[in-house]
Write an enzyme that holds these catalytic residues in place. Structure first.
Site, PDB file in Angstrom:
ATOM      1  N   GLY A 242       0.808  -1.214   0.000  1.00  0.00           N
ATOM      2  CA  GLY A 242       0.000   0.000   0.000  1.00  0.00           C
ATOM      3  C   GLY A 242       0.840   1.262   0.000  1.00  0.00           C
ATOM      4  N   ARG A 243       1.960   1.225   0.701  1.00  0.00           N
ATOM      5  CA  ARG A 243       2.843   2.392   0.750  1.00  0.00           C
ATOM      6  C   ARG A 243       3.419   2.701  -0.625  1.00  0.00           C
ATOM      7  NH1 ARG A 243       5.271   0.035   6.407  1.00  0.00           N
ATOM      8  NH2 ARG A 243       3.722   1.063   7.741  1.00  0.00           N
ATOM      9  N   TYR A 362      -1.198   8.531   6.809  1.00  0.00           N
ATOM     10  CA  TYR A 362      -1.784   7.192   6.751  1.00  0.00           C
ATOM     11  C   TYR A 362      -0.877   6.198   6.045  1.00  0.00           C
ATOM     12  CZ  TYR A 362      -4.004   8.048   2.050  1.00  0.00           C
ATOM     13  OH  TYR A 362      -4.285   8.298   0.740  1.00  0.00           O
ATOM     14  N   GLU A 363      -1.172   4.925   6.291  1.00  0.00           N
ATOM     15  CA  GLU A 363      -0.341   3.795   5.867  1.00  0.00           C
ATOM     16  C   GLU A 363       1.092   3.923   6.385  1.00  0.00           C
ATOM     17  OE1 GLU A 363      -1.106   1.648   2.514  1.00  0.00           O
ATOM     18  OE2 GLU A 363      -2.971   2.634   1.966  1.00  0.00           O
ATOM     19  N   GLY A 364       1.186   4.511   7.573  1.00  0.00           N
ATOM     20  CA  GLY A 364       2.476   4.680   8.240  1.00  0.00           C
ATOM     21  C   GLY A 364       2.990   6.097   8.127  1.00  0.00           C
TER      22      GLY A 364
END
Length: 382
Positions: A242-243, A362-364
């Site tokens: 996803g990143r 988001y997503e880290g």
């Protein structure tokens, strides 16, 4: 490549025209109403956007990562909320199932996910577990007599939760830490599952996030995704991917902002000449372009490494850090180039300025990406 070059080029051309002709003219409307029109969603389904990363045997396009990045960059040229409409279906909401699902689970869910009949969501974050993802408190207790897990707890800021039909939920089945977390496929219609109202957000109107609550929700044992204790590992593999996708969207958004900057600077006159004649304006554009090109090269390189089967945990973290921080700087420069107009909603630059701010969270978060990079570098160094 998963597709032959001519077919892929046609797909990119079709999506680029869709972005230019259908999505960009509606950006203001979507921001104002906080909703994506139903007819646009149907067009996205017809284009196959809900199944880009789903294997062909389950009705998707089966794109590899390099191909998917090309789509992500193209979609980055419009409001991020547009991509978010199908983003969970091709990313965090489906990839745990693709990576760790049984044949039966895949056959049951993936065709409907690929068609957009089912909207998916990824439920990891909690009120007290954000960046510290291994500390989730939502519990999943196994009832051996009934063959179900009873889920109790709450999830927070869950993208597309208000529209989701299927949640990938991380819940604790064991002791503390990552090894006590297990993943589950949880249909929305199970008794005891409730979804809160969409949150009011700084940006990305049209993309909704909500709380999801579990009150003695009975999840059949066959809906467990992988073995007990493997949920955190599944989540991290999903987030790596996803990143990388989000990094492609960041590049596309930066390219859009640079185009807008150049167009405005060429039209707007001050002191009898266009802004583009002033060296300090040229510097803003030049820095933005150079940084965007560097980020794009890193995104494409990392995608190729993933397609080659290499370990890309550190690469994905570095890519997201570079791309998300880059687009934030580009958006800031765009507002500066536009001057007072950049602060006014009519031009859309201020909207992008707010929209892209989320990419660093988001997503880290950027801080988490730095931690991953440092850990992987030190691990490699012994």
């Amino acid at each position: 490549m998963a597709l032959d070059q001519d077919t892929y080029d046609q797909l990119i051309d079709t999506i680029t025209r869709f972005v230019t002709e259908r999505l960009r003219p509606l950006e203001g409307q979507v921001a104002e109403t906080d909703e994506i029109p139903d007819d646009l969603i149907e067009e996205m389904k017809e284009l196959g956007l809900f199944g880009l990363s789903i294997p062909e045997e389950f009705g998707g396009l089966g794109l590899n990562m390099t191909e998917e990045i090309g789509i992500a960059i193209a979609m980055g040229h419009t409001s991020p909320a547009m991509r978010s409409t199908f983003g969970t279906n091709i990313g965090i909401g489906s990839q745990g199932l693709v990576m760790a699902g049984t044949d039966e689970q895949k056959a049951k869910w993936l065709p409907k996910i690929a068609s957009g009949e089912i909207i998916t969501s990824f439920a990891l974050t909690e009120p007290s577990a954000g960046s510290d993802a291994a500390s989730v408190k939502t519990k999943a207790d196994y009832d051996e007599a009934k063959g179900v897990y009873r889920l109790n707890g709450s999830k927070r800021y869950i993208t597309n939760a208000d529209k989701a039909d299927l949640f990938t939920v991380m819940a604790r089945t064991g002791g503390e830490g990552a090894r006590g977390v297990t993943a589950f496929l949880v249909p929305r219609d199970l008794p005891g599952l409730s979804v809160g109202q969409p949150e009011r957000k700084m940006g990305q109107q049209g993309a909704h996030v909500c709380d999801v609550n579990f009150d003695d929700v009975e999840v059949p044992a066959e809906n467990r995704l992988g073995a007990e204790g493997e949920g955190f590992k599944v989540a991290m593999r999903v987030l790596d991917r996803g990143r990388l996708h989000i990094s492609g969207v960041c590049v596309g958004a930066a390219e859009r902002l640079i185009e807008d900057m150049v167009g405005y600077a060429g039209e707007r006159e001050q002191f009898g000449k266009p802004l583009s004649d002033f060296q300090m304006i040229q510097a803003q554009i030049a820095d933005s372009k150079a940084e965007c090109m560097a980020a794009r090269a890193l995104v494409e390189q990392t995608a190729k490494k993933r397609d080659a089967g290499e370990n890309i945990t550190m690469d994905c973290a570095a890519t997201k850090l570079i791309a998300s921080e880059m687009v934030g700087r580009v958006a800031d420069r765009a507002v500066q180039v536009y001057g007072g107009a950049g602060y006014i909603a009519d031009y859309g630059v201020e909207r992008f300025y707010r929209d892209v701010r989320l990419f660093r969270i988001y997503e880290g978060t950027s801080e988490i990406q730095r931690s991953i990079i440092a850990r992987e570098v030190m691990k490699a160094g012994g």
